[in-house]
Design an enzyme around this catalytic site. Structure first.
Site, mmCIF file in Angstrom:
data_model
loop_
_atom_site.group_PDB
_atom_site.id
_atom_site.type_symbol
_atom_site.label_atom_id
_atom_site.label_comp_id
_atom_site.label_asym_id
_atom_site.label_seq_id
_atom_site.Cartn_x
_atom_site.Cartn_y
_atom_site.Cartn_z
ATOM 1 N N ASP A 32 0.877 -1.182 -0.190
ATOM 2 C CA ASP A 32 -0.044 0.017 -0.051
ATOM 3 C C ASP A 32 0.857 1.158 -0.144
ATOM 4 O OD1 ASP A 32 -2.067 1.848 0.863
ATOM 5 O OD2 ASP A 32 -3.373 0.256 1.075
ATOM 6 N N SER A 118 -17.235 -2.679 -8.009
ATOM 7 C CA SER A 118 -18.086 -2.161 -7.275
ATOM 8 C C SER A 118 -19.546 -1.789 -7.725
ATOM 9 C CB SER A 118 -17.778 -0.389 -6.947
ATOM 10 O OG SER A 118 -18.694 0.298 -6.320
ATOM 11 N N TYR A 149 -15.722 6.934 -11.144
ATOM 12 C CA TYR A 149 -15.292 5.723 -10.564
ATOM 13 C C TYR A 149 -15.904 4.578 -10.887
ATOM 14 C CZ TYR A 149 -15.340 2.639 -6.110
ATOM 15 O OH TYR A 149 -15.045 1.703 -5.196
ATOM 16 N N GLU A 191 -15.133 9.106 3.863
ATOM 17 C CA GLU A 191 -15.917 8.115 4.558
ATOM 18 C C GLU A 191 -17.325 8.016 4.009
ATOM 19 O OE1 GLU A 191 -15.102 11.108 5.600
ATOM 20 O OE2 GLU A 191 -16.630 12.377 6.511
ATOM 21 N N GLN A 220 -33.311 8.564 -0.342
ATOM 22 C CA GLN A 220 -32.407 7.613 -1.137
ATOM 23 C C GLN A 220 -32.196 6.127 -0.535
ATOM 24 O OE1 GLN A 220 -31.585 10.426 0.020
ATOM 25 N NE2 GLN A 220 -29.233 10.753 0.416
ATOM 26 N N ARG A 222 -30.002 2.585 0.094
ATOM 27 C CA ARG A 222 -28.962 1.664 0.045
ATOM 28 C C ARG A 222 -28.922 0.436 0.907
ATOM 29 N NH1 ARG A 222 -28.319 5.206 -3.185
ATOM 30 N NH2 ARG A 222 -26.567 6.291 -3.753
#
Ligand code: NAD
Length: 328
Positions: A32, A118, A149, A191, A220, A222
């Site tokens: 990393d 993702s 992304y 975050e 929304q 998720r």
């Protein structure tokens, strides 16, 4: 002794993955730009370096690895990914990492590599109805992710699949859906919702504030997957004969307001929720676990509340320490 390479081992999921691989008796090398932020890495060897550099990628593959996990990416929550301000970096940095790592593995005769894609690669047009988002794997095309992304993830999925077809690489591709847990980023702009809301609610509780702010109207939807189940799904996929791409996510869909309510219940505090303008992403998103269940005979099953309890307690400790240090 089995050996594993974890790219992105200083990050949230990579750090937890290294811990699990060590528990299983692997020799582990982590790589990393940075060490894990909240606790020391249990990796046997940890190399600090930049995976955008092809020579560095070749240098870390100087031995046999049974499993390679490629999790490194330029990434963050909505505040990082959806503002548009980081698009060039996100596309360039993450694409370079994937191009270099695949090539290095291929040239060094390492065949077994996992890639973390993702849910952000799913088309925006299927995620406009918060009650009924479509995220089955086959709905990925025609492509229309709502962020760069997501486009990079889609490109890299195709790259891994091409190395599989043309060069016989044993790739495994997961589409993660909102992973959360302790030792994830909880402040600073990268975050994600569970940690951000935990921080806001813990701050409200500890400082007696009357309200918290959320981005958008909060309706929304998720789903959020606890880190332990993410790791379990990752290892099961890696050790199966299924290439993917496959969703690794929870099917317990909630609105952002419901998520905030749940965290408030856990925190034992009730404050007003105020909407403010902010980057929100698609209107609805949920995992569809039919394919993972069909292929692996397993799917995540833990209730959201269980993981949130552990995560909230951890974030509250961070907030307490930050307040005591005069940083919050
Ligand atoms: P993270 O940001 O905590 O970890 C990524 C790590 O990659 C970081 O430690 C970062 O320093 C490292 N990295 C970035 N550029 C690098 C470079 N040039 N060289 C070496 N290291 C570099 O993110 P995470 O939440 O642990 O996510 C891991 C992977 O899973 C990422 O690929 C991410 O896109 C994917 N993913 C995560 C989620 C989620 O909810 N956390 C959801 C979908 C997909």
């Amino acid at each position: 002794m089995r050996a594993a390479l974890v790219c992105g081992a200083g990050g949230f999921i990579g750090h937890h993955l290294v811990r699990r691989l060590k528990q299983e008796g692997f020799w582990v090398r982590g790589v990393d730009l940075k060490y894990p932020e909240f606790s020391p890495t249990p990796a046997d060897d940890f190399v600090i370096g930049d995976l955008r550099d092809p020579a560095f990628c070749r240098s870390i593959i100087d031995r046999r690895f049974d499993e390679v996990y490629q999790l490194a990416a330029d990434m963050g929550g909505a505040g990082y990914v959806f503002t548009g301000e980081h698009d060039a970096d996100i596309l360039t940095n993450s694409a370079l990492i994937n191009l270099n790592m695949l090539d290095a593995c291929y040239k060094r005769n390492i065949r077994h590599i996992f890639y973390s894609s993702s849910a952000c690669m799913y088309p925006a047009y299927n995620q406009q109805d918060p009650e009924n988002p479509k995220c089955a794997e086959h709905t990925a095309y025609p492509a229309d992710p709502d962020s760069e992304y997501g486009w990079e993830k889609l490109f890299s999925e195709r790259l891994y699949l091409a190395y599989h077809r043309n060069y016989g690489m044993e790739v495994r591709i997961a589409r993660y859906h909102n992973i959360f847990g302790p030792e994830g980023t909880w402040i600073g702009g990268r975050e994600k919702a569970p940690a951000a809301l935990s921080r806001k609610i813990a701050s409200a509780k500890l400082k007696n504030l009357p309200y918290i702010e959320i981005w958008g109207d909060g309706y929304q939807t998720r789903s959020f997957l606890y880190i332990d189940e993410c790791i379990e799904g990752t290892l099961r996929l890696m050790r199966s004969d299924f290439t993917g791409p496959v969703n690794i996510g929870s099917e317990e869909m909630v609105t952002i307001r419901q998520l905030a309510q749940l965290i408030m219940e856990i925190a034992g505090v009730a404050v007003e929720i105020r909407s403010i303008p902010g980057p929100v992403g698609v209107r609805g998103r949920n995992s569809d676990n039919a394919l993972i269940y069909e292929k692996l005979g397993w799917k995540p099953s833990q209730p959201l509340r269980q993981g949130l309890e552990i995560t909230y307690r951890w974030v509250e400790e961070q907030v307490k320490a930050a307040i005591a240090a005069g940083k919050l």
